[in-house]
Design an enzyme around this catalytic site. Structure first.
Site, mmCIF file in Angstrom:
data_model
loop_
_atom_site.group_PDB
_atom_site.id
_atom_site.type_symbol
_atom_site.label_atom_id
_atom_site.label_comp_id
_atom_site.label_asym_id
_atom_site.label_seq_id
_atom_site.Cartn_x
_atom_site.Cartn_y
_atom_site.Cartn_z
ATOM 1 N N ASN A 9 116.844 -19.628 88.636
ATOM 2 C CA ASN A 9 116.151 -18.975 87.514
ATOM 3 C C ASN A 9 115.825 -17.544 87.937
ATOM 4 O O ASN A 9 114.907 -17.316 88.723
ATOM 5 C CB ASN A 9 114.868 -19.767 87.196
ATOM 6 N N TRP A 10 116.604 -16.601 87.411
ATOM 7 C CA TRP A 10 116.435 -15.204 87.849
ATOM 8 C C TRP A 10 115.220 -14.524 87.229
ATOM 9 O O TRP A 10 114.886 -13.394 87.602
ATOM 10 C CB TRP A 10 117.691 -14.394 87.498
ATOM 11 N N LYS A 11 114.604 -15.164 86.248
ATOM 12 C CA LYS A 11 113.454 -14.574 85.543
ATOM 13 C C LYS A 11 113.810 -13.160 85.043
ATOM 14 O O LYS A 11 114.950 -12.923 84.690
ATOM 15 C CB LYS A 11 112.212 -14.585 86.433
ATOM 16 N N HIS A 95 108.915 -23.553 80.527
ATOM 17 C CA HIS A 95 108.591 -22.998 81.845
ATOM 18 C C HIS A 95 107.126 -22.559 81.848
ATOM 19 O O HIS A 95 106.625 -22.038 80.847
ATOM 20 C CB HIS A 95 109.515 -21.808 82.164
ATOM 21 N N GLU A 97 105.622 -20.079 82.979
ATOM 22 C CA GLU A 97 105.343 -18.680 82.627
ATOM 23 C C GLU A 97 105.339 -18.492 81.116
ATOM 24 O O GLU A 97 104.605 -17.663 80.589
ATOM 25 C CB GLU A 97 106.358 -17.752 83.332
ATOM 26 N N GLU A 167 107.433 -28.569 88.175
ATOM 27 C CA GLU A 167 107.092 -27.299 88.809
ATOM 28 C C GLU A 167 105.577 -27.135 88.815
ATOM 29 O O GLU A 167 104.997 -26.647 87.822
ATOM 30 C CB GLU A 167 107.713 -26.137 88.022
ATOM 31 N N GLY A 173 106.242 -19.096 92.776
ATOM 32 C CA GLY A 173 106.159 -17.707 93.210
ATOM 33 C C GLY A 173 105.020 -17.424 94.171
ATOM 34 O O GLY A 173 104.688 -16.269 94.425
ATOM 35 N N SER A 206 108.627 -22.346 94.874
ATOM 36 C CA SER A 206 108.782 -21.828 96.238
ATOM 37 C C SER A 206 109.758 -22.632 97.100
ATOM 38 O O SER A 206 109.558 -22.796 98.303
ATOM 39 C CB SER A 206 107.421 -21.714 96.927
ATOM 40 N N GLY A 227 113.520 -20.024 91.947
ATOM 41 C CA GLY A 227 113.212 -18.698 91.424
ATOM 42 C C GLY A 227 113.590 -17.632 92.439
ATOM 43 O O GLY A 227 114.764 -17.272 92.597
ATOM 44 N N GLY A 228 112.592 -17.126 93.154
ATOM 45 C CA GLY A 228 112.770 -16.009 94.092
ATOM 46 C C GLY A 228 113.999 -16.126 94.991
ATOM 47 O O GLY A 228 114.782 -15.167 95.109
HETATM 48 P P1 PGA Z 1 109.884 -19.740 92.636
HETATM 49 O O1 PGA Z 1 110.058 -19.993 91.063
HETATM 50 O O2 PGA Z 1 111.019 -20.477 93.320
HETATM 51 O O3 PGA Z 1 109.961 -18.255 92.801
HETATM 52 O O4 PGA Z 1 108.568 -20.298 93.039
HETATM 53 C C1 PGA Z 1 110.463 -21.237 90.542
HETATM 54 C C2 PGA Z 1 110.469 -21.208 89.037
HETATM 55 O O5 PGA Z 1 109.584 -20.591 88.432
HETATM 56 O O6 PGA Z 1 111.362 -21.792 88.402
#
Ligand code: PGA
Length: 245
Positions: A9-11, A95, A97, A167, A173, A206, A227-228
């Site tokens: 997930n590149w956000k 998600h 966010e 999640e 993050g 993470s 994500g990251g």
């Molecule tokens: P993260 O994000 O790996 O940077 O914690 C995961 C996500 O939000 O899908």
């Protein structure tokens, strides 16, 4: 459908140059004996570009969001019909966010979930508790509420042809991962609750090249939503290569 997944997930990260480089690195170094399905979810503006770049590769494509209508006066939104034009296969719904920053309700998430399926997309339904909820012992209650909301006005097979991602909000993050045992406990709870042993349940929050193996080897963890670490081809490839375990 293959039952193990590593999805990036590149956000809201990247630009044409970095995304092109990232995809090229992934394709050039992609493992041959892969036993999981691997997909990337770029920002929507880059979906056509990535769709072109991954043609004839092992990588799959998905979106981070969609609006539950095929077309209409919904400024700034993107439909499942549009995603289909660029060979998107997956789409995130719920998600944290979007639930927390953009205030999407359980009901709206449920509408997106069902619309995604109607559009022949595989929804990746994200669920998870905040730190306060976990500390108050509300983890299973929150997850039950988030999952039950998609079963209202739906048939019995609601969790077929979808993916669930657990999640924990406190792990996204933050560099603070749920321990493999903490994640396994929730995944096993979800499997029992939805009463469907074939729905893949991914862990997200993470995940990195160091912790992926211990998480993914747990019996009810079917891969990761990353994500990251998915923005760095070396790190993402290391996570992908966790399979076969
Ligand atoms: P993260 O994000 O790996 O940077 O914690 C995961 C996500 O939000 O899908």
């Amino acid at each position: 459908m293959n039952n193990k997944f590593v999805i990036g997930n590149w956000k809201m990260h990247g630009d044409v140059a970095t995304i092109t480089n990232l995809i090229q690195e992934l394709i050039n170094n992609f493992p041959t004996n892969l036993s999981c399905t691997c997909a990337v979810l770029p920002p929507s503006i880059y979906i056509p570009k990535v769709s072109e770049l991954i043609k004839n590769s092992e990588l799959h494509l998905g979106a981070q969001n969609l609006y539950p209508q095929d077309d209409g006066a919904f400024t700034g939104e993107i439909s499942g019909k549009m995603l289909n034009e660029f060979a998107c296969k997956y789409v995130l719904v719920g998600h944290s966010e979007r639930r927390h920053i953009l205030h999407e309700s359980d009901n709206f998430v449920a509408q997106k979930f069902h619309y995604a399926k109607m559009s022949n997309l595989i929804p990746i339904l994200c669920v998870g508790e905040t730190l306060t909820e976990r500390e108050k012992g509300l983890t299973t209650e929150v997850i039950t509420r988030q999952l039950i909301s998609v079963t209202e006005k739906a048939n019995n097979n609601v969790f077929e042809n979808c993916i669930i991602a657990y999640e924990p909000v406190w792990a996204i993050g933050t560099g603070k991962t749920a321990t493999p045992d903490q994640a396994q406990e929730v995944h096993s709870f979800i499997k029992k609750l939805i009463n469907n042993q074939t729905t893949p349940i991914l862990y997200g929050g993470s995940v990195n090249a160091e912790n992926a193996h211990d998480l993914f080897k747990k019996p009810d963890i079917d891969g990761g939503l990353i994500g990251g670490a998915s923005l760095d081809p070396v790190k993402f490839l290391k996570i992908i290569k966790t399979y076969p375990i």
